[in-house]
Design a protein around this motif. Structure first.
Motif, mmCIF file in Angstrom:
data_model
loop_
_atom_site.group_PDB
_atom_site.id
_atom_site.type_symbol
_atom_site.label_atom_id
_atom_site.label_comp_id
_atom_site.label_asym_id
_atom_site.label_seq_id
_atom_site.Cartn_x
_atom_site.Cartn_y
_atom_site.Cartn_z
ATOM 1 N N THR A 117 0.836 -1.206 0.000
ATOM 2 C CA THR A 117 0.000 0.000 0.000
ATOM 3 C C THR A 117 0.867 1.250 0.000
ATOM 4 O O THR A 117 0.621 2.200 -0.756
ATOM 5 N N ARG A 118 1.897 1.236 0.843
ATOM 6 C CA ARG A 118 2.808 2.390 0.878
ATOM 7 C C ARG A 118 3.575 2.516 -0.427
ATOM 8 O O ARG A 118 3.771 3.633 -0.928
ATOM 9 N N SER A 119 4.020 1.397 -0.967
ATOM 10 C CA SER A 119 4.746 1.418 -2.243
ATOM 11 C C SER A 119 3.867 1.973 -3.356
ATOM 12 O O SER A 119 4.324 2.761 -4.193
ATOM 13 N N THR A 120 2.613 1.585 -3.367
ATOM 14 C CA THR A 120 1.684 2.085 -4.377
ATOM 15 C C THR A 120 1.517 3.594 -4.256
ATOM 16 O O THR A 120 1.534 4.318 -5.260
ATOM 17 N N ALA A 121 1.367 4.081 -3.033
ATOM 18 C CA ALA A 121 1.194 5.519 -2.817
ATOM 19 C C ALA A 121 2.442 6.299 -3.246
ATOM 20 O O ALA A 121 2.336 7.339 -3.914
ATOM 21 N N VAL A 122 3.623 5.789 -2.890
ATOM 22 C CA VAL A 122 4.867 6.488 -3.247
ATOM 23 C C VAL A 122 5.068 6.475 -4.758
ATOM 24 O O VAL A 122 5.388 7.511 -5.367
ATOM 25 N N LEU A 123 4.879 5.313 -5.397
ATOM 26 C CA LEU A 123 5.066 5.223 -6.842
ATOM 27 C C LEU A 123 4.031 6.059 -7.601
ATOM 28 O O LEU A 123 4.352 6.676 -8.623
#
Length: 123
Positions: free
Chosen positions: A51-57
């Motif tokens: 979820t965090r990776s999706t938000a950052v990307l």
């Protein structure tokens, strides 16, 4: 510079698609168990990581899109843009005015040509 940023944008887009496809549709994580319950790769830890990776990307993707749009707008490498931006070449005026005709060129012999040899010019 523009090409480099465009390649980075494509890499970010591919990573974003990969991270989104790795998530389960119910909001679960990458794995459905295994590992320690408090670890990063547990079901909950993987879900938070993805979820965090999706938000950052996604944030990087949008920021890069805006940056590339600004760079493309300020860049003038198009042949249409450069041909319209240049001043036309100066037109040189002709030696005579268009309403005045050039004097005719008459091939005449010099006036004293026949006097030196005392030979008549025409018979």
């Amino acid at each position: 510079m523009f090409t480099f940023l465009l390649v980075v944008q494509a890499i970010i887009g591919a990573l974003l698609v990969t991270v989104i496809l790795m998530q389960r549709s119910e909001g679960g994580g990458l794995t459905s168990g295994g590992g320690s319950p408090g670890g990063l790769m547990s079901a909950r830890g993987a879900s938070d990581f993805l979820t965090r990776s999706t938000a950052v990307l996604a944030t990087l993707f949008i920021a890069m899109s805006i940056l590339l749009a600004v760079l493309a707008a300020t860049r003038s490498s198009s042949t249409i843009d450069t041909s319209l931006a240049r001043d036309p070449a100066p037109v040189q005026a002709p030696a005579t005015q268009p309403d005045q005709a050039a004097p005719p060129v008459v091939d005449q012999a010099p006036a004293n040509a026949g006097e030196e040899a005392d030979i008549p010019l025409a018979q």
